[in-house]
Write an enzyme that holds these catalytic residues in place. Structure first.
Site, PDB file in Angstrom:
ATOM      1  CG  ASN A   7      -1.835   1.145   1.333  1.00 53.42           C
ATOM      2  OD1 ASN A   7      -1.706   2.117   0.580  1.00 53.42           O
ATOM      3  ND2 ASN A   7      -2.773   1.070   2.253  1.00 53.42           N
ATOM      4  NE  ARG A  74      -5.256   2.994  -1.054  1.00 50.60           N
ATOM      5  CZ  ARG A  74      -5.116   4.123  -0.384  1.00 50.60           C
ATOM      6  NH1 ARG A  74      -4.026   4.321   0.321  1.00 50.60           N
ATOM      7  NH2 ARG A  74      -6.041   5.025  -0.406  1.00 50.60           N
ATOM      8  CG  HIS A 163     -11.449   6.839   1.324  1.00 52.18           C
ATOM      9  ND1 HIS A 163     -11.846   8.092   1.749  1.00 52.18           N
ATOM     10  CD2 HIS A 163     -10.146   6.731   1.642  1.00 52.18           C
ATOM     11  CE1 HIS A 163     -10.818   8.720   2.298  1.00 52.18           C
ATOM     12  NE2 HIS A 163      -9.762   7.908   2.235  1.00 52.18           N
ATOM     13  CG  HIS A 191     -12.236   5.921   5.075  1.00 53.13           C
ATOM     14  ND1 HIS A 191     -11.793   4.614   5.155  1.00 53.13           N
ATOM     15  CD2 HIS A 191     -11.132   6.696   5.252  1.00 53.13           C
ATOM     16  CE1 HIS A 191     -10.490   4.605   5.370  1.00 53.13           C
ATOM     17  NE2 HIS A 191     -10.054   5.860   5.420  1.00 53.13           N
ATOM     18  CG  ASN A 194      -3.898  11.685   8.160  1.00 52.20           C
ATOM     19  OD1 ASN A 194      -4.098  12.691   8.846  1.00 52.20           O
ATOM     20  ND2 ASN A 194      -2.981  10.780   8.454  1.00 52.20           N
ATOM     21  N   GLY A 195      -7.259  11.286   5.093  1.00 50.80           N
ATOM     22  CA  GLY A 195      -8.193  11.624   4.024  1.00 50.80           C
ATOM     23  C   GLY A 195      -9.571  11.227   4.530  1.00 50.80           C
ATOM     24  NE  ARG A 224      -5.763  14.499   1.155  1.00 51.88           N
ATOM     25  CZ  ARG A 224      -6.137  13.241   0.971  1.00 51.88           C
ATOM     26  NH1 ARG A 224      -7.231  12.963   0.293  1.00 51.88           N
ATOM     27  NH2 ARG A 224      -5.424  12.255   1.472  1.00 51.88           N
ATOM     28  NE  ARG A 266      -4.426   9.823  20.668  1.00 53.77           N
ATOM     29  CZ  ARG A 266      -3.929   8.612  20.659  1.00 53.77           C
ATOM     30  NH1 ARG A 266      -4.145   7.805  21.673  1.00 53.77           N
ATOM     31  NH2 ARG A 266      -3.199   8.188  19.664  1.00 53.77           N
ATOM     32  N   GLY A 312      -9.222   6.054  11.032  1.00 53.14           N
ATOM     33  CA  GLY A 312      -8.566   6.379  12.310  1.00 53.14           C
ATOM     34  C   GLY A 312      -9.437   7.229  13.229  1.00 53.14           C
ATOM     35  CB  ILE A 313     -11.167  10.467  12.789  1.00 53.86           C
ATOM     36  CG1 ILE A 313      -9.831  11.202  12.662  1.00 53.86           C
ATOM     37  CG2 ILE A 313     -12.192  11.322  13.523  1.00 53.86           C
ATOM     38  CD1 ILE A 313      -9.860  12.425  11.749  1.00 53.86           C
ATOM     39  N   GLY A 314     -12.918   7.885  12.807  1.00 60.01           N
ATOM     40  CA  GLY A 314     -14.212   7.228  13.004  1.00 60.01           C
ATOM     41  C   GLY A 314     -14.131   6.090  14.007  1.00 60.01           C
ATOM     42  CD  GLU A 315     -11.116   1.847  12.286  1.00 56.58           C
ATOM     43  OE1 GLU A 315     -10.220   1.300  12.968  1.00 56.58           O
ATOM     44  OE2 GLU A 315     -11.110   1.864  11.041  1.00 56.58           O
ATOM     45  CD  GLU A 368      -7.981   1.578   3.020  1.00 61.45           C
ATOM     46  OE1 GLU A 368      -7.280   1.998   3.967  1.00 61.45           O
ATOM     47  OE2 GLU A 368      -8.233   2.246   2.017  1.00 61.45           O
TER      48      GLU A 368
HETATM   49  P1  ADP Z   1      -4.838   7.372   6.886  1.00 62.72           P
HETATM   50  O1  ADP Z   1      -5.897   8.068   6.095  1.00 62.72           O
HETATM   51  O2  ADP Z   1      -3.496   8.030   6.766  1.00 62.72           O
HETATM   52  O3  ADP Z   1      -4.842   5.874   6.737  1.00 62.72           O
HETATM   53  P2  ADP Z   1      -5.881   6.845   9.541  1.00 62.72           P
HETATM   54  O4  ADP Z   1      -7.099   6.107   9.109  1.00 62.72           O
HETATM   55  O5  ADP Z   1      -4.833   6.114  10.259  1.00 62.72           O
HETATM   56  O6  ADP Z   1      -5.248   7.701   8.369  1.00 62.72           O
HETATM   57  O7  ADP Z   1      -6.406   8.052  10.474  1.00 62.72           O
HETATM   58  C1  ADP Z   1      -5.561   9.045  10.935  1.00 62.72           C
HETATM   59  C2  ADP Z   1      -6.361   9.947  11.855  1.00 62.72           C
HETATM   60  O8  ADP Z   1      -6.884   9.190  12.944  1.00 62.72           O
HETATM   61  C3  ADP Z   1      -5.539  11.073  12.474  1.00 62.72           C
HETATM   62  O9  ADP Z   1      -6.284  12.261  12.451  1.00 62.72           O
HETATM   63  C4  ADP Z   1      -5.371  10.602  13.917  1.00 62.72           C
HETATM   64  O10 ADP Z   1      -5.227  11.692  14.776  1.00 62.72           O
HETATM   65  C5  ADP Z   1      -6.652   9.867  14.163  1.00 62.72           C
HETATM   66  N1  ADP Z   1      -6.545   8.914  15.276  1.00 62.72           N
HETATM   67  C6  ADP Z   1      -5.827   7.784  15.326  1.00 62.72           C
HETATM   68  N2  ADP Z   1      -5.926   7.224  16.570  1.00 62.72           N
HETATM   69  C7  ADP Z   1      -6.725   8.036  17.305  1.00 62.72           C
HETATM   70  C8  ADP Z   1      -7.226   8.009  18.646  1.00 62.72           C
HETATM   71  N3  ADP Z   1      -6.919   7.028  19.495  1.00 62.72           N
HETATM   72  N4  ADP Z   1      -8.027   9.026  19.038  1.00 62.72           N
HETATM   73  C9  ADP Z   1      -8.352  10.014  18.197  1.00 62.72           C
HETATM   74  N5  ADP Z   1      -7.919  10.089  16.933  1.00 62.72           N
HETATM   75  C10 ADP Z   1      -7.124   9.125  16.475  1.00 62.72           C
END
Ligand code: ADP
Length: 383
Positions: A7, A74, A163, A191, A194-195, A224, A266, A312-315, A368
């Site tokens: 990826n 990917r 995505h 989703h 970061n994106g 972005r 965070r 990352g944010i949603g989860e 993914e």
């Molecule tokens: P990418 O799009 O690069 O794959 P990710 O899906 O890993 O990104 O998401 C990155 C985002 O998730 C960042 O904004 C990060 O701050 C946030 N994130 C990751 N872990 C946590 C957490 N425990 N609490 C809050 N935000 C988090």
């Protein structure tokens, strides 16, 4: 059966190696190794070719004398040509390379890794899995810009969506959680990494999505801008900005980074809770726009059975989810605060809406790499 997934992001190269049981190819296999090379181009790792050498060195150690049976790559942009995963050969690599212009930040690293991997393992079947393919079902009213047709015919300027691999994967998990067949699933999938993007799924097909010609349209993201009035770009061009400066403004220096000083969710939620006004406003701007898009997608899929949050944010970000769900009240959505606090870094999906919520809200971890490995296996077939 060993499947390697590569990826390549704009400044990173992630890999994961999975072993599949030939009797259960759909079960996702078992992850036996993973790794990441980061800060490519910003550190002693100059480019993705060097990163690939590091990865193949690490893999050689894990594999001992064994070889991988297939490689899944990917690829961000598949244009209109790639409506599903593609078995790699030279012609396919050239076709993907022709799409570099459409995704200058994201596609070239993928192409570099495709070339490097086919050179390193010429006998191993390799598959490209595209972020855009899941959105091949977008209806024309959703993918057309209100621009002269000439621009579409000449340059392929239309909305593609991204995505897709993640959205398809968590969408299927959501349908399982609801107990409805995928072909009957209607939902809104956000989703948020970061994106970030939101997709409307109707009967298991993408019918609208917030990202467009490039992964820049739509939501407020890490660095972005998402949507801005195109008139702003014309204004800045007249002020002396050129293409590179605009590109870097919109892709690297905007979003949460511009609004809150950095893109770590965070830290932003902690700062907001401690009374930092910039951070608070950044979260409100992002949640406001996301809520508006979710409302739009609810309409686009003619009524969602579920809103699904991933990335990352949603989860992981309970405070951001709570802020978002408060704004979704007009859709009849209500938050189960205790479940929301519980849903962080889980392996399984969790419902964070109350039983009387009109639409269920699910937090589902995306994977993914697993989805790419399964798609690769499905195309290559079992030995
Ligand atoms: P990418 O799009 O690069 O794959 P990710 O899906 O890993 O990104 O998401 C990155 C985002 O998730 C960042 O904004 C990060 O701050 C946030 N994130 C990751 N872990 C946590 C957490 N425990 N609490 C809050 N935000 C988090």
């Amino acid at each position: 059966m060993l499947v390697l997934v590569l990826n390549a992001g704009s400044s990173s190269l992630k890999y994961s190696l999975r072993r599949f049981d030939p009797t259960q190819p759909g079960a996702g296999g078992v992850k036996i190794a993973k790794g990441i090379v980061e800060q490519i181009g910003e550190s002693e790792v100059a480019d993705h070719l060097q990163a690939f050498d590091i990865v193949s060195g690490e893999l050689a150690e894990v594999l001992g004398g064994r070889t991988v049976d297939a490689v899944g790559h990917r690829v961000v942009h598949g244009g209109e040509r790639f409506t599903g995963p593609a078995l790699i050969d030279n012609e396919i690599i050239r076709a993907i390379e022709q799409l570099n212009e459409l995704a200058p930040l994201h596609n070239p690293p993928g192409v570099q890794c495709l070339r490097a991997a086919t050179r390193a393992w010429p006998k191993v079947p390799q598959v490209a899995v595209f972020d855009t393919s899941f959105h091949r079902t977008l209806p024309e009213p959703a993918w057309r810009y209100a621009l002269p047709d000439e621009l579409y015919r000449r340059y392929g300027i239309r909305r593609y969506g991204f995505h897709g691999t993640s959205v398809h994967y968590v969408g299927q998990r959501a349908a399982e959680m609801l107990g409805v067949p995928w072909e009957k699933f209607d939902g809104v999938i956000a989703h948020l990494g970061n994106g970030a993007s939101v997709t409307a799924v109707k009967h298991g097909r993408s019918v609208d999505t917030s990202m467009g010609f490039t992964p820049l349209e739509g939501l407020v993201m890490g660095t972005r801008s998402g949507d801005v009035d195109p008139g702003v770009l014309v204004f800045l061009l007249r002020k002396g900005y050129d293409a590179d400066k605009l590109d870097s403004l919109l892709n690297r220096d905007s979003g949460f980074k511009a609004l809150a000083g950095h893109n770590d969710m965070r830290a932003i939620t902690e700062a907001a809770a401690a009374g930092n006004e910039e951070a608070e406003l950044a979260l409100e701007i992002a949640a406001h726009r996301l809520a508006r898009y979710i409302g739009g997608c609810h309409v686009a899929c003619t009524g969602a059975q579920a809103v699904v949050l991933t990335g990352g944010i949603g989860e992981n970000s309970a405070p951001f989810r709570a802020r978002l769900l408060t704004k979704l009240g007009p859709l009849g959505i209500s938050l189960d605060a205790a479940a929301n606090e519980e849903a962080t870094g889980m392996d399984e999906g969790l419902r964070i809406s109350t039983p009387d919520s009109v639409i269920e809200v699910l937090v589902i971890p995306t994977d993914e790499e697993r989805a790419i490995a399964e798609a690769t296996l499905a195309l290559v077939g079992l030995p």
